[in-house]
Design an enzyme around this catalytic site. Sequence first.
Site, PDB file in Angstrom:
ATOM      1  N   LYS A 110      -1.486   7.957   2.749  1.00 42.55           N
ATOM      2  CA  LYS A 110      -1.699   6.764   2.799  1.00 42.55           C
ATOM      3  C   LYS A 110      -2.708   6.376   3.715  1.00 42.55           C
ATOM      4  O   LYS A 110      -3.384   5.416   4.096  1.00 42.55           O
ATOM      5  CB  LYS A 110      -0.553   5.952   3.291  1.00 42.55           C
ATOM      6  CG  LYS A 110       0.761   5.927   2.449  1.00 42.55           C
ATOM      7  CD  LYS A 110       1.945   5.340   3.129  1.00 42.55           C
ATOM      8  CE  LYS A 110       3.125   5.424   2.208  1.00 42.55           C
ATOM      9  NZ  LYS A 110       4.140   4.613   2.623  1.00 42.55           N
ATOM     10  N   PRO A 118       0.774  -1.241  -0.168  1.00 37.82           N
ATOM     11  CA  PRO A 118      -0.140   0.100   0.036  1.00 37.82           C
ATOM     12  C   PRO A 118       1.060   1.287  -0.038  1.00 37.82           C
ATOM     13  O   PRO A 118       1.581   1.495   0.911  1.00 37.82           O
ATOM     14  CB  PRO A 118      -0.813  -0.271   1.409  1.00 37.82           C
ATOM     15  CG  PRO A 118      -0.664  -1.650   1.613  1.00 37.82           C
ATOM     16  CD  PRO A 118       0.588  -1.966   1.225  1.00 37.82           C
ATOM     17  N   GLU A 119       0.818   1.963  -1.100  1.00 39.28           N
ATOM     18  CA  GLU A 119       1.428   3.248  -1.028  1.00 39.28           C
ATOM     19  C   GLU A 119       0.062   4.404  -1.486  1.00 39.28           C
ATOM     20  O   GLU A 119      -1.034   3.946  -1.526  1.00 39.28           O
ATOM     21  CB  GLU A 119       2.606   3.263  -2.318  1.00 39.28           C
ATOM     22  CG  GLU A 119       3.552   2.320  -1.721  1.00 39.28           C
ATOM     23  CD  GLU A 119       4.816   2.590  -2.203  1.00 39.28           C
ATOM     24  OE1 GLU A 119       5.298   3.762  -2.883  1.00 39.28           O
ATOM     25  OE2 GLU A 119       5.816   1.654  -2.429  1.00 39.28           O
TER      26      GLU A 119
END
Length: 258
Positions: A53, A4-5
């Site tokens: 994020k 996850p970015e």
Amino acid sequence: MTVPEGDTVFALARRLGTVLTGATLTRTDFRVPRWALTDLSGGRVTAVRSVGKHLFIDVERPSGTPVSIHSHLKMEGTWDVYRTGTAWRRPGHAARVVLHAGDTEAVGFDLGTLEVLDDPSTAVAHLGPDLLGDDWDPAAAVSNLAAHPDVPIGVALLDQRLLAGVGNIYRSEVCFLRRISPTTRTGDVDLPAVVDTCRTLLWANRARPVRCTTGVMVKGKELWVYGRDRRPCRRCGTAIVRSDLDSRATYTCPTCQP
């Protein structure tokens, strides 16, 4: 697994937003102790959005009072959408929250952070400019980075207080594309060019199902250096080297990134 970015969370917010925005929550089930008694049923989802994020599901309670469900995926988290009654792709014990809206349910699994906030701005007040935000400010991002000239650029890029959205994959890819080592002093780097590359990559990938920095959407050819330890550089053939920087893996080409 896609780490996850900023682009991951942006795409996730958009996907959740297509099914939740405008919907009325018919039941909510928060499965973390602090929020276990929270009931947002009857609330209307007004927006689903990302900031760096961080992911926010904004809800207007029946009383008209706004509240926001704030989550951060960390490394393992995700949100999935199901038709009520269908099997989940992850085990039930991994669910941290279940939001029911008619025959649809949104489930947050293995979320690193989950909280319900009256003022969601408090969760992201520390962040630098959001690379995918409507208010993206490249000059502010450059200024923030420039204020830390002795910090390695690979460390600075992951500091969400300086600019928000870059993660471990992008720092390796950005440094490769700018032909700089991640250990180079931030003060010795062409910061406007680095910031522009960060923005370009995240913006290009915000709606893609697979993250790609090479321009080649073929499995195994999407990235320049990340995850390619000991394999030949796509530019020069030199073996890619994996090393640890701030306890996280980074990948470089010794020839292209002197």
